[in-house]
Design an enzyme around this catalytic site. Sequence first.
Site, PDB file in Angstrom:
ATOM      1  N   CYS A  79       0.341  -5.149   2.441  1.00  0.00           N
ATOM      2  CA  CYS A  79       0.427  -4.426   3.725  1.00  0.00           C
ATOM      3  C   CYS A  79      -0.163  -5.098   4.855  1.00  0.00           C
ATOM      4  CB  CYS A  79      -0.378  -2.991   3.503  1.00  0.00           C
ATOM      5  SG  CYS A  79      -0.193  -1.835   4.613  1.00  0.00           S
ATOM      6  N   HIS A 189       3.344  -1.067  -0.256  1.00  0.00           N
ATOM      7  CA  HIS A 189       2.274  -0.996  -1.331  1.00  0.00           C
ATOM      8  C   HIS A 189       2.695  -1.032  -2.653  1.00  0.00           C
ATOM      9  CE1 HIS A 189      -1.091  -0.351   1.373  1.00  0.00           C
ATOM     10  NE2 HIS A 189      -0.213   0.391   2.195  1.00  0.00           N
ATOM     11  N   GLU A 191       1.387  -1.600  -5.317  1.00  0.00           N
ATOM     12  CA  GLU A 191       0.305  -0.678  -6.192  1.00  0.00           C
ATOM     13  C   GLU A 191       0.700   0.911  -6.364  1.00  0.00           C
ATOM     14  OE1 GLU A 191      -1.816  -0.551  -2.352  1.00  0.00           O
ATOM     15  OE2 GLU A 191      -0.417  -1.969  -3.548  1.00  0.00           O
TER      16      GLU A 191
END
Length: 207
Positions: A79, A189, A191
């Site tokens: 990001c 992202h 994750e």
Amino acid sequence: MIGIVDYNAGNITSVERALKSLGIDFVLSKKTEDLENCDKLIFPGVGDAAYAMTQLKETGFEEFLKRKCKDGVPLLGICLGSQIIFDWSEEGDTPCLGLVKGKIRYFESIKAGLSHEGFKIPQIGWNNLNVKHGGSAILDGVKEGADFYFVHSYVICPEDENVIKASADYGIEVPAVIQCGTIYACQFHPEKSGEEGLKILKNFCEM
């Protein structure tokens, strides 16, 4: 050992959680000395480029990251961390790390009127990737056209388009995965992107 750079720019807990779910050992620290012997570094972040660069300078991570990348230690920016590895950001007219040649520009600076064409800024939500320029090892096993979670108002504009290994369509082509030598970056992202995102983190940590 994987090191997570904590420079007070957020987006840490979700990265920790993702690595724990993968059973990957890591060190998270606000101190450069704690990450000195790590084999790879994850460089997350959300928010404002100028604030982030101030934090990097104050914590000593600016010079640390430059030195580690020069030494060939693999780095994964996520990001905001995928943006400030470049030379300069239009956000606050901010000089950045200069690890990869290029600029970061606001969506509307690239294509005026984009927000009036049904593309809200920031881009928030799921978008699929198109692999480019042979892809990257961090994309191994990722399904073609898989969706990933984006939150951003600014866009990576590298000098060398060949470093773009995957892009997304949001009214313009949005560089989404970058690889330049041992420097990797995801505008989205991983994750927070489910199973496919975890594959990217696993690939980076185990390659």
